[in-house]
Design an enzyme around this catalytic site. Structure first.
Site, PDB file in Angstrom:
ATOM      1  N   SER A 125      40.118  37.346  42.659  1.00 10.24           N
ATOM      2  CA  SER A 125      39.946  38.775  42.931  1.00 10.24           C
ATOM      3  C   SER A 125      38.463  39.020  43.148  1.00 10.24           C
ATOM      4  O   SER A 125      37.615  38.213  42.722  1.00 10.24           O
ATOM      5  CB  SER A 125      40.437  39.583  41.729  1.00 10.24           C
ATOM      6  OG  SER A 125      40.025  40.934  41.801  1.00 10.24           O
TER       7      SER A 125
ATOM      8  N   TYR B 202      40.102  41.192  32.560  1.00  8.76           N
ATOM      9  CA  TYR B 202      40.614  40.681  33.832  1.00  8.76           C
ATOM     10  C   TYR B 202      39.501  39.956  34.587  1.00  8.76           C
ATOM     11  O   TYR B 202      39.701  38.847  35.097  1.00  8.76           O
ATOM     12  CB  TYR B 202      41.156  41.853  34.646  1.00  8.76           C
ATOM     13  CG  TYR B 202      41.797  41.487  35.954  1.00  8.76           C
ATOM     14  CD1 TYR B 202      43.028  40.836  35.987  1.00  8.76           C
ATOM     15  CD2 TYR B 202      41.184  41.812  37.173  1.00  8.76           C
ATOM     16  CE1 TYR B 202      43.631  40.509  37.199  1.00  8.76           C
ATOM     17  CE2 TYR B 202      41.787  41.494  38.381  1.00  8.76           C
ATOM     18  CZ  TYR B 202      43.009  40.845  38.397  1.00  8.76           C
ATOM     19  OH  TYR B 202      43.603  40.528  39.600  1.00  8.76           O
TER      20      TYR B 202
END
Length: 247
Positions: free
Chosen positions: A150, A164
């Protein structure tokens, strides 16, 4: 000085390559599987919910596709999946670590259990699956690993993404380690680092519908990376939907 030993290893045509895709029952994983199937790959698809996986890809020719249960939190399911793939198709030429988990909290709100779960799915799971597949990727001579990270694995933009981001940064590091360790065997690894994709995972983030990256466009990029020759290696592929510096 150039000699024949430095020449790139010849690669099999796409129709003879076997690619494993985790988290393939929905979202980006489903789109990646659909794109690779359309391109002519033989696929080994994994997901926690085997019925949902089979239902999502019911139209695929079973002669070219293997469905197998895979839970990124359970290394034994990954080992079993790799074994089943080799038993069925005799080889592994690519691995797409797509399964992921998002739990939101800030540093002050830090949730240890949620962080442990993300470490297991986003970092440890891909590492152990890559370990199991590594001998076969080496034998391929043109093995490909795409780890779906990501942009949160390259920079910190949202404070409630701290856990995350930590795990996705780790996945980028894993990608570089795979790339270095497997280079002489023809393995090429890419950390695919997209911004927001229109999937179930991102549905609750409040991003305007229609302005995020579509799963199909993201799948196109993954397919492109998988199809590159050994002489064209992309270590990190950041893709944004915002006008941010550098990304």
């Amino acid at each position: 000085m150039w000699d024949e030993s430095m020449a790139p290893i010849s690669e099999r045509p796409i129709s003879e390559r076997v690619v494993m895709v985790s988290g393939a029952a929905r979202g980006l994983g489903r789109a990646i599987a659909a794109r690779l199937y359309a391109d002519g790959y033989t696929l080994s698809l994994g997901a926690r919910d085997l019925r949902a996986l089979e239902s999502a890809h019911a139209a695929m020719d079973r002669a070219r596709v293997l469905f197998h249960r895979h839970d990124a939190m359970d290394a034994k399911t990954g080992e079993a999946w790799v074994g089943a793939t080799v038993a069925r198709f005799g080889r592994i030429d690519g691995l797409v670590n797509n399964a992921g988990l998002l739990r939101q909290f800030t540093v002050e709100e830090a949730d240890g259990e949620a962080l442990d779960a993300m470490w297991a799915v986003n970092a440890k799971g891909p590492m152990l699956l890559a370990r199991a597949a590594f001998p076969y990727l080496k034998k391929s001579g043109a093995g490909r690993v795409v780890n779906v990270s990501s942009l949160s694995g390259l920079r910190v933009r949202r404070l409630d993404f701290v856990g995350y981001s930590m795990t996705k940064f780790a996945l980028v590091a894993l990608t570089h380690a795979i790339r270095q360790e497997g280079w002489e065997h023809g393995i090429r690894a890419t950390a695919f680092c997209p911004s927001i994709i229109e999937t179930e995972m991102s549905a609750g983030l409040g991003f305007p519908k229609g302005q995020a990256l579509s799963p199909e466009t993201a799948a196109d990029l993954v397919a492109t990376v998988l199809s590159l020759p050994n002489t064209a290696s992309i270590a990190e592929l950041p893709v944004n939907v915002f006008a941010e510096p550098n990304y």
